[in-house]
Design an enzyme around this catalytic site. Structure first.
Site, PDB file in Angstrom:
ATOM      1  N   GLU A 431     -42.461 -18.008   5.632  1.00  0.00           N
ATOM      2  CA  GLU A 431     -43.168 -18.720   4.626  1.00  0.00           C
ATOM      3  C   GLU A 431     -44.481 -19.100   4.483  1.00  0.00           C
ATOM      4  OE1 GLU A 431     -40.277 -21.714   3.554  1.00  0.00           O
ATOM      5  OE2 GLU A 431     -38.615 -20.220   3.400  1.00  0.00           O
ATOM      6  N   GLU A 507     -33.817 -15.374   5.488  1.00  0.00           N
ATOM      7  CA  GLU A 507     -33.330 -16.864   5.345  1.00  0.00           C
ATOM      8  C   GLU A 507     -32.474 -17.200   4.012  1.00  0.00           C
ATOM      9  OE1 GLU A 507     -36.287 -19.745   6.731  1.00  0.00           O
ATOM     10  OE2 GLU A 507     -35.564 -21.044   5.420  1.00  0.00           O
TER      11      GLU A 507
END
Length: 825
Positions: A431, A507
């Site tokens: 991220e 994720e």
């Protein structure tokens, strides 16, 4: 530090006496420590006698105390789509990890032991910004606290005397992490002594270019240092998992143009490594120069083949499979960041029973012990190095070092773990804000190219959460395996737009729950918050950016091109207490875990187990059935099971059968009786197999008054090595043994005999009780205490006491274990 000197002297003397002293590797365990920052602490003659004596691995911050003001942050978490800054409490666990710490010890290396030798220090990890001093001189600096690093200290040693002073300065800056990072020499420190001509740290690279059930080819490249233009002979034997020699090569040649020494082998009828059968081989290499053996180096490896096929997915040894994985942070709950092999094994044992077959190291390099255990126990790994690249998430995060250190950190990680068969994929980041930068793809390409250069055998992924950005700017299109963090509703869009024609759930979920806590009414609800700062264990609540597990199950089941998932997270961890992270103290640990901070499974564990564990049946009922004051109120009952159908009975009266169906995703994977009215007594679920026959049943009963403590121990025998651990689940139960789910009384522990008390946790994300003190309140009627074996054989006696309850006692044996020395890597 007389203990350190004596151990090292005896260790080195033993090998010298046997005539096999080309290489020795020993742990440096006994140190002195301070949280102060004395100006002269690196010096040889500095007086550290008043410092605390500690054993490495050591996490100085885990002892607390918890405090709202520890690393209090006023920030906007951009990856959670926050636009305005707000006060974040407990983001890094509310523990005092910020600050400076010093470690000092003395090594005894006589001039005779040093003659013709090279000395290297290997740090498995040091949190953080490590400066290493030998005899008052700075030998090396390594800023990233998660990575392993090594430095040659030969030139800094005294050659005219035995005592060598070693000092390490570490500093954690405020706002340097988004979760609890730990503090100190929290992983092992090694001293490696070799001859001048030797195989360096992580000096081999082993691949298996051809793999079939009949034959495997093995390619071993060995780097040799300081050979000059002399001829080098390497005799390598390939040992099977049973220890038999199955291939052998004896080659002599010069080291040309700095290239590694290459040997190739054939292994007939190889035992292939997989999570179901984690077969491990060894390549034992003996190095000779001018008829003299100068080194022996062992490379442990597995024979397996991995492949990613567009539109089809991931293949291991020719078999299509999907990752049933979890993400895990590095802390070990009440033990903090200090690495312990027994604690890691405990975590992996629980995950294995759930059916988990893969681990993502989020978001950092792992400890070598974890990777070794994944090799041995059969877990595929995605190893990930960074949470930041060149653009900041945290004010004092890794972005400060990225440009200078990223390649060095990547190379260390890749060289450290590229021989481990469990590692099937590299991740280059999580991220990262850079994903939306116009030239972010260049940074991603830079990191991916390093992976391809140092290890072309494995694909590369990246955890991407800004789907619109990465689909439009080319970022996702250039990654070997596009990994999406959440955004389950955009998988099909990503599949259609990306050239790879595959999608990995790098994720997933971020479902939140507190073990044993149930909220009414039961409804699917994002960002649910309550006055008690808990989340419901009906497993219907999730963070705003996320979803429920059922969404990810369906994607895996319905589309071949989805290659599985890594759930956020396998275990609760210290820090990131979403959804209670915005000025919501005392929350200081996550609620994401399938298993809580006390290593006790939540209800959600059995939802995953019902799908993932293909070898055993699962039948789990929730909630508990002790609800004084809810008489006559609707109290839904769920069953998590691998059976297609089940019937619920309340006090012998049928509430009807439920069958898995496609009405909703929850109905597809759960059996739910939504209109059950609570009445004290007994609930029973009878599960039916595909033929409609009753196959299994489970019963829950209303608990009476708490009568006694009950202790369930995971192991009744420990190794007397001073490190081995046993986990003891302590429960308050009534006279019939039913759990009392609302009991929260304080439990006190005593440990006598051949071991010590280590820590305890109860899984309550709001509990401020210190882990290392021998007491802990129950949470939802349970807690976990951890005891540690001593160094002598005997019996460890554990006792748990609580006011008003009968005491519980458990005996655990400690036995000496013969462990062979192994110089691997």
């Amino acid at each position: 530090m007389k203990t350190t000197k004596l151990i090292l002297f005896l260790y080195l003397f033993m090998y010298a006496a046997t005539g096999w002293a080309q290489r020795s590797q020993s742990l440096i365990e006994q140190w002195r420590f301070t949280r102060e920052d004395p100006a002269a602490a690196a010096g040889e003659h500095f007086n550290d006698s008043r410092w605390e004596a500690v054993t490495i691995p050591h996490d100085w911050a885990i002892y607390g105390p918890f405090d709202r003001n520890n690393d209090l942050q006023n920030v906007a978490v951009t990856q959670n789509f926050e636009r305005q800054a707000s006060v974040k409490t407990g983001r890094t666990g509310g523990l005092p990890y910020v600050g400076t710490g010093w470690y000092r010890t003395e090594l005894t290396l006589s001039p005779e032991q040093q003659e013709g030798k090279r000395a290297v220090l290997l740090f498995d990890g040091a949190m953080s910004e490590a400066r290493v001093y030998v005899n008052g001189q700075e030998a090396c600096f390594w800023p990233f606290g998660y990575n392993s690093f090594h430095c040659d200290i030969t030139e800094y040693l005294h050659t005219d005397k035995e005592v060598q002073t070693l000092a390490v300065r570490l500093e954690n800056k405020p706002q340097s992490s988004r979760w609890y990072p730990g503090a100190g020499l929290y992983r092992n420190v090694h001293l490696i002594l070799t001859d001048e001509v030797h195989v360096p740290v992580w000096g081999t690279y082993l691949t298996t270019p051809h793999v079939s059930s009949d034959l495997a080819s093995v390619r071993l490249q060995t780097r040799i240092e300081n050979a000059g233009d002399r001829e080098v002979r390497i005799l390598t034997e390939i040992l099977s998992p049973e220890g038999k020699v199955v291939a052998k090569k004896d080659d002599t040649r010069k080291i040309n143009h700095g290239k590694p020494f290459e040997q190739n082998f054939l292994v007939e009828a190889p035992q292939l490594w997989s999570p179901e059968s984690p077969a491990l081989y060894q390549a034992v290499s003996k190095v000779f120069v001018e008829e003299k053996q100068v080194d022996t180096y062992t490379t442990r490896f597995g024979i397996r083949h991995i492949e990613i096929i567009a539109d089809k997915g991931f293949y291991l040894n020719g078999q299509h499979r999907k990752f049933q994985g979890v993400c895990n942070h590095h802390d070990l709950g009440p033990l903090g960041a200090a690495i312990n092999t027994a604690a890691l094994r405990r975590q992996l044992t629980l995950l294995k029973d759930m059916g988990c077959d893969a681990i993502r190291t989020a978001h950092n390099m792992p400890a070598p012990e974890l990777v070794a255990l994944c090799d041995e126990m059969g877990f595929m790994m995605m190893i990930e190095p960074f949470d930041e690249w060149d653009i900041a998430k945290c004010a004092n995060g890794y972005h400060r070092y990225f440009n200078e250190w990223a390649e060095k950190d990547m190379v260390n990680m890749l060289h450290n773990y590229r021989n481990n068969p469990c590692v099937v994929m590299w991740s280059i980041g999580n991220e990262v804000p850079t994903q939306c930068s116009p030239e972010g793809y260049k940074v991603a390409s830079f990191l991916q190219d390093i992976c391809h250069r140092e290890d072309p055998t494995r694909p590369v992924t990246c955890g991407m959460d800004q789907v619109s950005c990465v689909l439009s700017n080319g970022f996702a299109a250039m990654i070997d395996v596009p990994g999406l963090n959440y955004r389950a509703h955009r998988y099909t869009e990503a599949y259609g737009k990306l050239p790879q024609n595959i999608v990995l759930g790098s994720e997933t979920a971020s479902t939140v729950s507190s073990r044993g806590v149930y909220k009414f009414p039961v409804e699917k609800k994002p960002d649910a918050k309550y006055d008690d700062h808990q989340s419901s264990s009906y497993d219907m609540e999730y963070c705003s950016w996320a979803n429920l597990p059922d969404d990810d199950f369906a994607l895996a089941d319905d589309y071949a091109w989805t290659i599985g998932q890594f759930v956020w997270t396998g275990f609760d961890y210290l820090g990131e207490p979403s959804p209670y992270d915005t000025d919501a103290w005392p929350n200081h640990s996550s609620l994401f875990g399938i298993i809580d901070l006390a290593s006790i499974p939540k209800d959600r564990y059995y939802l995953y187990r019902s799908l993932w564990n293909k070898n055993e049946t699962t039948l789990h009922i929730l909630p508990h059935w002790t609800w004084k004051g809810r008489e006559g109120e609707v109290t839904p009952v769920f069953a998590y099971t691998n059976y297609p159908e089940a019937e619920l009975f309340v006090n012998g009266k049928s509430q009807g059968k439920q069958k898995k169906n496609n009405n909703t995703l929850q109905h597809r994977y759960r059996l739910m009786w939504m209109d059950v009215v609570y009445e004290p007594g007994e609930i029973k679920v009878v599960a039916y197999d595909a033929q409609g026959k009753a196959a299994e049943e489970k019963t829950l009963r209303t608990a009476g008054k708490a009568d006694r403590l009950e202790v369930i121990v995971d192991r009744t025998e420990l190794s007397a090595d001073g490190k081995d651990l046993a986990y003891l689940t302590v429960r308050a139960v009534d006279k019939e043994g039913n759990l009392c789910p609302f009991d929260s009384r304080l439990v006190n522990f005593t440990v006598k005999g051949a071991g010590t008390y280590r820590a305890a946790a109860n899984g309550d994300p709001t509990s401020l009780d210190l882990f290392h003190l021998p007491r802990m309140p129950l949470f939802s009627g349970q807690l976990t205490a951890i005891v540690q074996a001593g160094t002598t054989e005997g019996t460890l006696l554990f006792e748990a006491k609580a006011k008003g309850l009968k005491t519980a006692k458990v005996e655990i044996k400690t036995k000496s274990q013969t462990v062979s020395s192994r110089h691997t890597r």
